[in-house]
Design a protein around this motif. Structure first.
Motif, mmCIF file in Angstrom:
data_model
loop_
_atom_site.group_PDB
_atom_site.id
_atom_site.type_symbol
_atom_site.label_atom_id
_atom_site.label_comp_id
_atom_site.label_asym_id
_atom_site.label_seq_id
_atom_site.Cartn_x
_atom_site.Cartn_y
_atom_site.Cartn_z
ATOM 1 N N ASP A 1 -5.138 0.073 -7.311
ATOM 2 C CA ASP A 1 -6.232 0.513 -6.696
ATOM 3 C C ASP A 1 -7.189 1.209 -7.522
ATOM 4 N N GLN B 1 0.939 -1.256 0.001
ATOM 5 C CA GLN B 1 0.134 -0.153 -0.017
ATOM 6 C C GLN B 1 0.821 1.304 0.104
ATOM 7 N N ARG C 1 -9.856 3.349 -7.171
ATOM 8 C CA ARG C 1 -10.101 4.780 -7.071
ATOM 9 C C ARG C 1 -9.057 5.606 -7.350
ATOM 10 N N PHE D 1 -3.848 3.576 -0.440
ATOM 11 C CA PHE D 1 -4.189 2.967 -1.789
ATOM 12 C C PHE D 1 -3.421 1.886 -2.020
ATOM 13 N N ASP D 2 -4.187 0.534 -2.767
ATOM 14 C CA ASP D 2 -3.311 -0.564 -2.953
ATOM 15 C C ASP D 2 -2.504 -0.381 -4.188
#
Length: 427
Positions: A363, A326, A365, A339-340
């Motif tokens: 991620d 992350q 998004r 966020f990934d």
């Protein structure tokens, strides 16, 4: 003839054996055993490099109090160093040097910061030609001063800003005197005489140089040490936008920054965070170093807390692995979010170097909002297995979803944090 055939056959057989040996289970496990092992006292899991059916036995040569060995499993117990050895029926086969430390911890950042730099002296960023362009003259260029040089002194007077130069040039021009100029290029310092020329267009004397004494931009905080108050950010050097050369600084500061909008990145077109900050307000700390591994200094004021406000242990380069991770960064106002990403490859570096890992944003998004990695995201801390492993540094121009990261230990070294002394203060 028979001897040649036999020799050829034996050679082929030997090559086949050497090529297949690494795939033999026993040999494969032997090769997987490291010669150097770094562990931490707060590492709760045991480590095992051989399976239960392996014919090798693990024993401690000395310093038995440092680690606990049970059924070929290693568990750190106390700070120190020891030597382990794998043996087959009391015959030594492979030695392992083990170092056990108390794990060093820092607070992960993620905050958007405004960066203000004051150059060492003034930075030459271009030439100004006096008279018509084709026939014009640049006294500074004729003297030998090059774009990227730092002017340090004029007539033994230290130059700290653009305002310092005007009166010296005016006096030299009106008295028809040369200026004794001291300037720096890389690690070398030069001293030359520079004679100003009269510019009829501006009705004043000029030295024919475009100069700059400061620079500003945005980036992301990577970490800070709650004990020493030292921090690291950006993960890469700040270069001048005109010369493309690293800015040698006299001083600098970091301030609070708010993300106002984002220009989404695309193939061949890197995106960027757009932010607002006041150079005179929201002061967070100073900048003492601008290096290949980021900007560093000391915090004077508290940072806005993110989702990970408590200190996390750091991971050495050899601990970083391919797989999920992350990042912490801001995409709206001052809100730090997680966020990934995916670590595509990790390079085990024994010496400080940039581009220690390749990462990819996964991620949905973040991809929708930014397109991947954008300018201003540099320094965003990377977290894997509840450890800080590094920071985002660069984006791939042809693939904004992917980029490079730097290992955290190189940034800690640049911050000049003495792990041993810091841990002693904390205990």
């Amino acid at each position: 003839m028979k001897k040649q055939i036999l020799k050829y056959t034996c050679g082929i057989a030997l090559i086949i054996i050497l090529m297949t040996l690494p795939f033999v289970p026993v040999v494969k496990q032997y090769l997987a055993i490291p010669t150097q092992l770094n562990l931490y006292t707060n590492h709760l899991e045991t480590i095992q490099f051989t399976d239960d059916n392996h014919p090798l036995d693990l024993v401690a040569e000395k310093g038995q109090e440092v680690v606990n060995i049970d059924n070929n499993k290693i568990k750190p117990e106390n700070i120190g160093q020891t030597e382990l050895k794998y043996q087959f029926k009391d015959i030594p086969v492979k030695k392992v040097n083990v170092n056990v430390d108390q794990q060093y911890q820092v607070v992960p950042g993620g905050q958007s910061i405004g960066v203000n730099l004051e150059t060492l002296g003034v930075l030459v960023v271009g030439y100004h030609y006096i008279g018509e362009q084709q026939m014009g003259l640049s006294p500074g260029k004729e003297t030998g001063i090059k774009v990227g040089d730092n002017i340090l002194e004029m007539n033994d007077q230290k130059i700290q800003s653009i305002e310092d130069i005007g009166p010296i040039v005016k006096e030299a021009g009106e008295t028809d005197q040369a200026i004794d100029v001291k300037y720096k290029r890389g690690n070398k310092t030069f001293q030359e005489e520079l004679t100003p020329s009269f510019d009829e267009l501006s009705d004043s004397y000029k030295i024919g140089l475009y100069i700059r004494d400061s620079a500003a931009g945005i980036g992301t905080m990577t970490f800070y040490d709650p004990i020493t108050k030292k921090y690291g950010a950006l993960g890469h050097v700040i270069s001048d936008m005109d010369t493309k050369e690293p800015i040698e600084i006299k001083s600098g500061s970091i301030v609070r920054s708010k993300i106002t909008s984002i220009q989404k990145g695309g193939t061949g077109s890197p995106g960027e965070k757009r932010a607002s900050f006041d150079q005179n307000e929201g002061l967070l700390g100073n900048i003492t170093k601008n290096s290949a591994f980021g900007v560093f200094g000391n915090l004077d004021h508290e940072l806005k807390e993110g989702p990970l406000a408590e200190p996390l242990p750091i991971a050495r380069a050899e601990e970083v692995k391919e797989g999920p991770a992350q990042i912490l960064t801001v995409i709206n106002d001052e809100e730090i979010e997680t966020f990934d990403i995916e670590i595509i490859s990790a390079i085990e570096q024994k010496n400080p170097a940039t581009k220690g890992m390749v990462l990819k944003v996964t991620d949905p998004r973040l991809l929708d909002k930014t397109g991947g990695i954008v300018q201003g995201m540099s320094g965003s801390p990377i977290i894997q297995d509840d450890k800080i492993i590094g920071a985002v540094t660069h984006v791939f121009v042809n693939d904004p979803t992917s980029g490079y990261g730097i290992h955290i230990e190189w940034m800690l070294d640049e911050a000049e944090i003495n792990y041993t002394d810091t841990l002693a203060q904390a205990s």
